[in-house]
Design a protein around this motif. Structure first.
Motif, PDB file in Angstrom:
ATOM      1  N   GLN A 480      13.396  56.218  22.086  1.00 27.54           N
ATOM      2  CA  GLN A 480      13.189  55.062  22.948  1.00 27.54           C
ATOM      3  C   GLN A 480      11.948  55.247  23.812  1.00 27.54           C
ATOM      4  OE1 GLN A 480      14.549  52.071  23.066  1.00 27.54           O
ATOM      5  NE2 GLN A 480      13.111  51.551  24.730  1.00 27.54           N
ATOM      6  N   ARG A 481      11.800  56.452  24.367  1.00 28.04           N
ATOM      7  CA  ARG A 481      10.603  56.743  25.156  1.00 28.04           C
ATOM      8  C   ARG A 481       9.362  56.687  24.260  1.00 28.04           C
ATOM      9  NH1 ARG A 481       7.243  56.283  28.496  1.00 28.04           N
ATOM     10  NH2 ARG A 481       6.310  57.961  29.709  1.00 28.04           N
ATOM     11  N   ARG A 483       8.988  54.836  21.634  1.00 27.78           N
ATOM     12  CA  ARG A 483       8.702  53.418  21.353  1.00 27.78           C
ATOM     13  C   ARG A 483       7.970  52.777  22.525  1.00 27.78           C
ATOM     14  NH1 ARG A 483      11.386  49.026  18.190  1.00 27.78           N
ATOM     15  NH2 ARG A 483      10.648  47.090  19.141  1.00 27.78           N
ATOM     16  N   GLU A 484       8.386  53.117  23.713  1.00 32.29           N
ATOM     17  CA  GLU A 484       7.717  52.566  24.898  1.00 32.29           C
ATOM     18  C   GLU A 484       6.252  53.002  24.936  1.00 32.29           C
ATOM     19  OE1 GLU A 484      10.125  54.011  28.055  1.00 32.29           O
ATOM     20  OE2 GLU A 484      11.828  52.679  27.599  1.00 32.29           O
ATOM     21  N   GLU A 485       6.004  54.265  24.601  1.00 33.13           N
ATOM     22  CA  GLU A 485       4.622  54.754  24.540  1.00 33.13           C
ATOM     23  C   GLU A 485       3.833  54.016  23.462  1.00 33.13           C
ATOM     24  OE1 GLU A 485       2.663  57.088  26.164  1.00 33.13           O
ATOM     25  OE2 GLU A 485       4.212  56.937  27.703  1.00 33.13           O
ATOM     26  N   ARG A 488       2.941  50.556  24.609  1.00 38.17           N
ATOM     27  CA  ARG A 488       1.871  50.604  25.603  1.00 38.17           C
ATOM     28  C   ARG A 488       0.512  50.773  24.918  1.00 38.17           C
ATOM     29  NH1 ARG A 488      -1.085  54.468  27.689  1.00 38.17           N
ATOM     30  NH2 ARG A 488       0.132  56.134  26.699  1.00 38.17           N
TER      31      ARG A 488
END
Length: 618
Positions: A480-481, A483-485, A488
């Motif tokens: 999940q982290r 994917r967020e990166e 961005r």
């Protein structure tokens, strides 16, 4: 003068099932004048339970023996057994004899028969014990004592092939008859080729080790087998591979290709089993990963049966036919590459396999895991994510098959020292709008440019897999982290800039635009798009000229669940030329590419919608 036939002398312990396999082979070879099944003479009454035989008493047997009517005799279980001398004449006349026998007389028989092959039928001890116990004639102690007896090996110089009879009778007969047929058809000198007896062992149900696969791969790649032999070998190997064999095959194949050392603790890669038109997420994942700072040397294939492969789409904007030195330079400059594997970790074994196996329509999935993971290893990857689409028109028909293959990918990756995450994904519909190299690249660029009309499904899938890859990076503790990166990097334009660096490092080419020669297909009635058949769409795109013509293909102008009206455009064909356009239009009329759940008067009244799979053309 006809060459001598083969004398197949079948031996094996109690419970191995020799009689069952011989009876099954009798059916398999029924009507074959060149195959003779021996009838034994035994000192027990004719018609007794067990095999069909000639029953005689002790005195009659002794008289036949004195008259030299037997080729060979032996004693076992307080009975006397004999094979008639006429069998030798059959062998000398070029016919092949299958006879049930005893290990004790192999040496004596070898001295009399010109071409003797011992077929040793066997099974694991627990299987033998169960079969003997089922007869109800011996105690547990007697069974244990029988199984503990030491069995002498065949004499030196006598060819012996084992047949494992540890499964159903049908499987045992298939193995037994397969070995015999292969030996009957054996080319003179084939036995001298390293790997040939490994092939026979595999036919007999053996689990081959790494050394055996090394011999077989060397033989196939080196052309030591004629085409028919290589095809038979591949059929046998691909037909049944357990996990240990897939691992052994992967290690052998990995050793055949030099491994690139990138000098990094983490080198990532991605693979998709394919079968879903569009879904060109590698062209998004690689620049996202490179923008983050991980190394991703991606080697990809061209289309074989589809309208576009990853390398085909990338070639619509950049060189992909890099050699090893050019690839290394591109990766070190841009942090990633997306290049054709044909000049890098190309496999001659794959060439032979593809040419011979595809017409046979064999299930090559487990075999492919060894091929794919060995190539990832040779490319220097340490961490690999694998996409396994499943659906009615993909290579994996359901989620169960996808999850089983995911397990195998992760296991084989571990065996090669790599970290692998494999995921099942829904492959029931195309991903993105364009099907064909330039059309797929157009969708990729729209996502990289954060265009408002960029295909959301393509973007979502790319972020999902990029997130899994970035989760391996130090400081990123979850998918999940990750994917967020990834999101961005995409939103900031960093991924687009990384893509341009990759293109420039590989060698930028003039961007191929979708072909302006088009034809539009419209909905025949109003309703909701219920299904898009990716295979049918791919067929239309190929008829239009893809992938040879980079600008050819199909644009999907609707999606599953979308409401459409009669006469509304749902497919646009881009063709290489007028002949290709006509062929693609015919294919569109013939193929049930898009199914529409029609909104009829009855539907408005509350009745069930009628399914329509017809689309009209304009």
């Amino acid at each position: 003068m006809a060459p001598c036939g083969v004398f197949f002398f079948v031996v094996g312990p109690s419970g191995a099932g020799k009689d069952t396999l011989i009876d099954g082979a009798r059916e398999a070879f029924a009507g074959r004048a060149d195959v003779v099944f021996a009838t034994r003479t035994i000192t027990r009454p004719s018609g007794s339970p067990g095999e069909q035989h000639v029953g005689v008493d002790e005195a009659a047997f002794a008289a036949l023996e004195r008259a030299q009517r037997f080729l060979i005799t032996w004693d076992a279980h307080e009975l006397r057994y004999g094979l008639p001398r006429e069998l030798l004449a059959n062998v000398e006349a070029g016919r092949h004899v299958i006879a049930n026998g005893s290990r004790a007389v192999i040496a004596a028989l070898a001295a009399q028969v010109p071409r003797l092959v011992v077929i040793e039928v066997t099974a694991p001890a627990d299987v033998l014990a169960r079969r003997i116990a089922a007869r109800g004639r011996e105690t547990e102690a007697a069974i244990a004592a029988r199984l503990a007896r030491t069995v002498a090996a065949s004499p030196d110089g006598v060819r012996t092939i084992k047949v494992m009879n540890d499964r159903s009778a049908a499987v045992g007969v298939q193995r037994f008859a397969g070995v015999i047929e292969a030996l009957i058809r054996e080319r003179l000198g084939a036995q001298a080729s390293a790997g040939w007896d490994d092939y026979l062992a595999k036919l007999g149900g053996a689990t081959l080790d790494e050394a055996a696969y090394a011999r077989l791969m060397e033989g196939i790649a080196g052309g030591r087998f004629i085409e028919a032999e290589a095809a038979d070998i591949l059929r046998a190997l691909i037909g049944e591979l357990d996990d240990t064999e897939v691992a052994a095959l992967a290690r052998v194949r990995a050793r055949r290709m030099p491994r690139i050392d990138w000098g990094r603790p983490i080198v990532v890669d991605k693979h998709s089993l394919g079968g879903v038109p569009g879904s060109r997420i590698t062209l998004l994942v690689a620049p996202i990963v490179a923008a983050f700072g991980l190394l991703m040397p991606k080697t990809s294939s061209r289309a074989i049966t589809s309208a576009s492969g990853t390398a085909d789409a990338m070639e619509a904007i950049a060189r992909v036919d890099l050699d090893a030195d050019e690839m290394r330079a591109a990766v070190l400059e841009a942090g990633a590459c997306i290049v054709w594997n044909g000049r890098l970790n190309h496999s001659t074994v794959d060439d032979v396999t593809n040419a011979m196996v595809r017409p046979l329509q064999l299930d090559t999935r487990r075999w492919s895991v060894a091929s794919i993971m060995s190539k990832k290893f040779s490319a220097g990857a340490t961490h690999v994510v694998v996409d396994l689409p499943y659906g009615p028109k993909t290579k994996l028909h359901d989620v169960t098959q996808a999850l089983e293959l995911a397990r195998l990918f992760e296991l084989i990756g571990s065996e090669l020292g790599m970290t692998v995450k494999a995921f099942a994904s829904d492959g029931s519909a195309p991903v993105g709008r364009g099907i064909g190299p330039a059309l797929e690249l157009r969708d990729v660029l729209a996502v990289l440019d954060n265009a408002a009309d960029a295909p959301a499904d393509l973007r979502d899938k790319a972020l999902r897999y990029a997130g899994h890859i970035l989760s391996w990076a130090p400081g990123v503790d979850s998918a999940q982290r990750g994917r967020e990166e990834a999101a961005r990097l995409l939103a900031s334009g960093a991924a687009r800039r990384a893509f341009d660096r990759i293109v420039d490092a590989q060698g930028r080419r003039a961007l191929v635009e979708p072909s302006p020669l088009t034809h539009t297909i419209v909905a025949g009635e109003s309703g909701t798009v219920a299904q898009i058949d990716g295979w049918a769409v791919g067929t239309i795109a190929r008829e239009a000229g893809a992938p040879a013509c980079k600008g050819a293909g199909v644009d999907l102008l609707c999606g599953v669940g979308q409401r459409v009206h009669a006469g509304e455009a749902i497919i646009r064909i881009h063709a290489a030329d007028t002949a290709a356009l006509a062929a693609a239009v015919r294919a569109a009329n013939d193929q049930c590419a898009i199914a529409i759940a029609a909104i009829s008067h009855a539907r408005r009244a509350g009745a069930r919608a009628e399914e329509s799979i017809h689309v009209a053309q304009r």
